[in-house]
Design a protein around this motif. Structure first.
Motif, PDB file in Angstrom:
ATOM      1  N   ARG A 238       0.842  -1.190   0.000  1.00 51.49           N
ATOM      2  CA  ARG A 238       0.000   0.000   0.000  1.00 51.49           C
ATOM      3  C   ARG A 238       0.878   1.240   0.000  1.00 51.49           C
ATOM      4  NH1 ARG A 238      -3.173  -2.999  -1.511  1.00 51.49           N
ATOM      5  NH2 ARG A 238      -5.261  -3.529  -0.696  1.00 51.49           N
ATOM      6  N   ALA A 239       0.489   2.231  -0.805  1.00 49.26           N
ATOM      7  CA  ALA A 239       1.284   3.447  -0.930  1.00 49.26           C
ATOM      8  C   ALA A 239       1.387   4.189   0.394  1.00 49.26           C
ATOM      9  CB  ALA A 239       0.677   4.347  -2.003  1.00 49.26           C
ATOM     10  N   GLY A 240       0.331   4.131   1.215  1.00 48.93           N
ATOM     11  CA  GLY A 240       0.303   4.887   2.454  1.00 48.93           C
ATOM     12  C   GLY A 240       1.330   4.462   3.485  1.00 48.93           C
ATOM     13  N   LEU A 241       2.022   3.356   3.238  1.00 47.68           N
ATOM     14  CA  LEU A 241       3.085   2.943   4.149  1.00 47.68           C
ATOM     15  C   LEU A 241       4.278   3.887   4.089  1.00 47.68           C
ATOM     16  CD1 LEU A 241       3.082  -0.886   3.365  1.00 47.68           C
ATOM     17  CD2 LEU A 241       2.087   0.218   5.377  1.00 47.68           C
ATOM     18  N   VAL A 242       4.396   4.623   2.985  1.00 45.56           N
ATOM     19  CA  VAL A 242       5.570   5.458   2.740  1.00 45.56           C
ATOM     20  C   VAL A 242       5.140   6.910   2.548  1.00 45.56           C
ATOM     21  CG1 VAL A 242       7.649   5.745   1.325  1.00 45.56           C
ATOM     22  CG2 VAL A 242       6.595   3.487   1.541  1.00 45.56           C
ATOM     23  N   ASP A 243       5.898   7.824   3.111  1.00 46.16           N
ATOM     24  CA  ASP A 243       5.686   9.250   2.860  1.00 46.16           C
ATOM     25  C   ASP A 243       6.061   9.541   1.410  1.00 46.16           C
ATOM     26  OD1 ASP A 243       6.499  12.084   2.527  1.00 46.16           O
ATOM     27  OD2 ASP A 243       6.042  12.233   4.662  1.00 46.16           O
ATOM     28  N   PHE A 263       0.045   3.401  -5.423  1.00 46.58           N
ATOM     29  CA  PHE A 263       0.212   4.850  -5.370  1.00 46.58           C
ATOM     30  C   PHE A 263      -0.885   5.479  -4.527  1.00 46.58           C
ATOM     31  CE2 PHE A 263       1.996   3.161  -9.217  1.00 46.58           C
ATOM     32  CZ  PHE A 263       3.270   3.711  -9.216  1.00 46.58           C
ATOM     33  N   ALA A 264      -0.579   6.659  -3.995  1.00 45.60           N
ATOM     34  CA  ALA A 264      -1.540   7.365  -3.156  1.00 45.60           C
ATOM     35  C   ALA A 264      -2.802   7.698  -3.928  1.00 45.60           C
ATOM     36  CB  ALA A 264      -0.905   8.633  -2.591  1.00 45.60           C
ATOM     37  N   SER A 272       1.658  12.746 -13.046  1.00 51.28           N
ATOM     38  CA  SER A 272       2.384  12.364 -11.837  1.00 51.28           C
ATOM     39  C   SER A 272       3.882  12.281 -12.106  1.00 51.28           C
ATOM     40  CB  SER A 272       1.900  11.006 -11.326  1.00 51.28           C
ATOM     41  OG  SER A 272       2.766  10.509 -10.316  1.00 51.28           O
ATOM     42  N   PRO A 273       4.705  12.814 -11.197  1.00 51.98           N
ATOM     43  CA  PRO A 273       6.161  12.716 -11.387  1.00 51.98           C
ATOM     44  C   PRO A 273       6.658  11.275 -11.395  1.00 51.98           C
ATOM     45  CG  PRO A 273       5.629  13.540  -9.187  1.00 51.98           C
ATOM     46  CD  PRO A 273       4.354  13.561  -9.973  1.00 51.98           C
ATOM     47  N   TRP A 274       5.900  10.350 -10.793  1.00 52.92           N
ATOM     48  CA  TRP A 274       6.344   8.958 -10.776  1.00 52.92           C
ATOM     49  C   TRP A 274       6.393   8.342 -12.164  1.00 52.92           C
ATOM     50  CZ3 TRP A 274       8.940   7.704  -6.857  1.00 52.92           C
ATOM     51  CH2 TRP A 274       8.586   8.092  -5.561  1.00 52.92           C
ATOM     52  N   HIS A 285      -0.603  -1.264 -10.410  1.00 52.88           N
ATOM     53  CA  HIS A 285      -1.275  -2.109  -9.416  1.00 52.88           C
ATOM     54  C   HIS A 285      -1.666  -3.457 -10.016  1.00 52.88           C
ATOM     55  CE1 HIS A 285      -3.582  -1.659  -5.380  1.00 52.88           C
ATOM     56  NE2 HIS A 285      -3.245  -2.923  -5.580  1.00 52.88           N
ATOM     57  N   LEU A 286      -0.667  -4.153 -10.555  1.00 53.10           N
ATOM     58  CA  LEU A 286      -0.935  -5.408 -11.257  1.00 53.10           C
ATOM     59  C   LEU A 286      -0.151  -6.593 -10.711  1.00 53.10           C
ATOM     60  CD1 LEU A 286       1.894  -5.568 -12.930  1.00 53.10           C
ATOM     61  CD2 LEU A 286       0.661  -4.315 -14.685  1.00 53.10           C
ATOM     62  N   ALA A 287       0.416  -6.451  -9.515  1.00 52.48           N
ATOM     63  CA  ALA A 287       1.291  -7.496  -9.006  1.00 52.48           C
ATOM     64  C   ALA A 287       0.618  -8.867  -8.953  1.00 52.48           C
ATOM     65  CB  ALA A 287       1.822  -7.125  -7.622  1.00 52.48           C
ATOM     66  N   ALA A 288      -0.660  -8.903  -8.614  1.00 51.26           N
ATOM     67  CA  ALA A 288      -1.365 -10.184  -8.504  1.00 51.26           C
ATOM     68  C   ALA A 288      -2.060 -10.574  -9.799  1.00 51.26           C
ATOM     69  CB  ALA A 288      -2.394 -10.119  -7.388  1.00 51.26           C
ATOM     70  N   LEU A 289      -1.960  -9.723 -10.812  1.00 50.74           N
ATOM     71  CA  LEU A 289      -2.818  -9.866 -11.985  1.00 50.74           C
ATOM     72  C   LEU A 289      -2.244 -10.870 -12.988  1.00 50.74           C
ATOM     73  CD1 LEU A 289      -5.496  -8.475 -12.632  1.00 50.74           C
ATOM     74  CD2 LEU A 289      -4.261  -6.924 -14.129  1.00 50.74           C
ATOM     75  N   THR A 290      -2.628 -12.125 -12.836  1.00 48.74           N
ATOM     76  CA  THR A 290      -2.338 -13.141 -13.840  1.00 48.74           C
ATOM     77  C   THR A 290      -3.647 -13.832 -14.199  1.00 48.74           C
ATOM     78  OG1 THR A 290      -1.978 -15.036 -12.362  1.00 48.74           O
ATOM     79  CG2 THR A 290      -0.099 -13.554 -12.727  1.00 48.74           C
TER      80      THR A 290
END
Length: 327
Positions: A238-243, A263-264, A272-274, A285-290
């Motif tokens: 989750r993005a909220g874990l990190v500032d 992402f937040a 977005s700069p990212w 947000h596709l890490a689980a997406l298979t």
């Protein structure tokens, strides 16, 4: 009406096979892509509801209007934004399929670590931009995973699955989790340590903690400053874990590489700069997406509904105690 599938038709097509839906007892399931304003009417009379990540929240007001509802079977992993804790006071049972998602996320995490250590994404971008071959070949070489210290923050299902997939590489593994003891950490092939020591010691840090009041912003500017120069930070949790601002500053400085799947603000804005920042590797947000994981998610949710209707024990039930510490 016994079972309602409360998600978009598009998502249902990805998750739920005709065979799975056909395994439900008569009268089967009703698919509804509901407007949040119509949820109470949609669920009235339902005994069980199968939800997805585009299902609107089942608020107290909605649940008040659904006295027959006995099970929320979520086809995703995070249920805190879907149902309030008061769901347990109503006797409504809740299940989710985080156990199914763990394999895909862990596999993706290891892939990102390997690619980050070899700067694979940077080389691809430079090749496409036409950078001369000789200049590419003259870049500093990558690093072997075997010789790195890798830290896992959060011994969740995904965290444990990630540790299991990292062990064969032979790297030293550290883990931080306030609910884990040293013996359990050793069983996972890792050394238990506090967060500050993990950050100071690791070449790679991978986040797998739930987003809770106690973990929100757990990596701020002070914590990120502890990371070694050249460290990789992987976030599939989750993005909220990190500032966000603190991490942006570190990546812009060239000191850290961030491989981010969350992402937040999602979807991530085009501006977005990212999206264009050197040293950042954003994925949507596709890490689980298979294909396999999606079908297993749907099959697992349907199987829980079958068990519930048959009066059998559930396999993936979320208890009130677990609700307080999971995502």
């Amino acid at each position: 009406m016994t079972v309602v599938v409360l998600m978009s038709e598009r998502l249902a097509a990805r998750l739920l096979t005709p065979a799975a839906l056909g395994s439900l007892p008569p009268p089967g399931a009703t698919l509804v892509d509901a407007d949040p304003a119509d949820l109470a009417a949609t669920l009235r009379g339902a005994r069980a509801v199968i939800t997805g990540w585009d299902t609107p929240p089942l608020t107290d007001a909605v649940l008040d209007a659904c006295p027959d509802l006995g099970l929320v079977a979520h086809s995703g992993g995070s249920i805190r934004a879907l149902v309030p804790e008061s769901v347990f006071d109503r006797g409504i049972r809740v299940t989710q399929v985080a156990a199914v998602l763990a394999e895909g996320v862990a596999e993706f995490t290891v892939m990102q670590i390997l690619a980050g250590l070899r700067d694979a994404y940077g080389f691809v971008a430079s090749m496409r931009a036409g950078e001369p071959w000789a200049e590419l070949a003259a870049r500093p070489p990558g690093r072997l995973l075997r010789d790195q210290v890798v830290g896992v923050v959060g011994a969740s299902r995904v965290g444990r699955a990630t540790l299991a997939r990292l062990r064969p590489f032979g790297c030293r593994l550290l883990v931080h989790d306030p609910y884990l003891d040293a013996a359990e950490a050793r069983e996972l092939g890792a050394e238990l340590t506090d967060l500050a020591e993990l950050l100071r010691s690791c070449d790679v840090v991978s986040l797998h903690a739930p987003l809770l009041p106690a973990t929100r912003g757990m990596l701020g500017a002070d914590q990120l400053a502890l990371l070694r120069d050249g460290a990789l930070l992987v976030n599939t949790a989750r993005a909220g874990l990190v500032d966000d601002d603190a991490l942006l500053a570190e990546v812009r400085s060239g000191r850290l590489t961030a491989l981010l799947d969350v992402f937040a603000e999602e979807p991530l804005p085009v501006e977005s700069p990212w999206r264009g920042l050197p040293g950042a590797v954003p994925t949507p947000h596709l890490a689980a997406l298979t294909r396999e994981t999606l079908r297993e998610q749907g099959d697992a949710a349907v199987a829980e509904v079958r068990r519930f209707l048959a009066g059998e024990p559930l396999c993936h039930e979320v208890t009130r105690d677990a609700y307080g510490v999971i995502a």
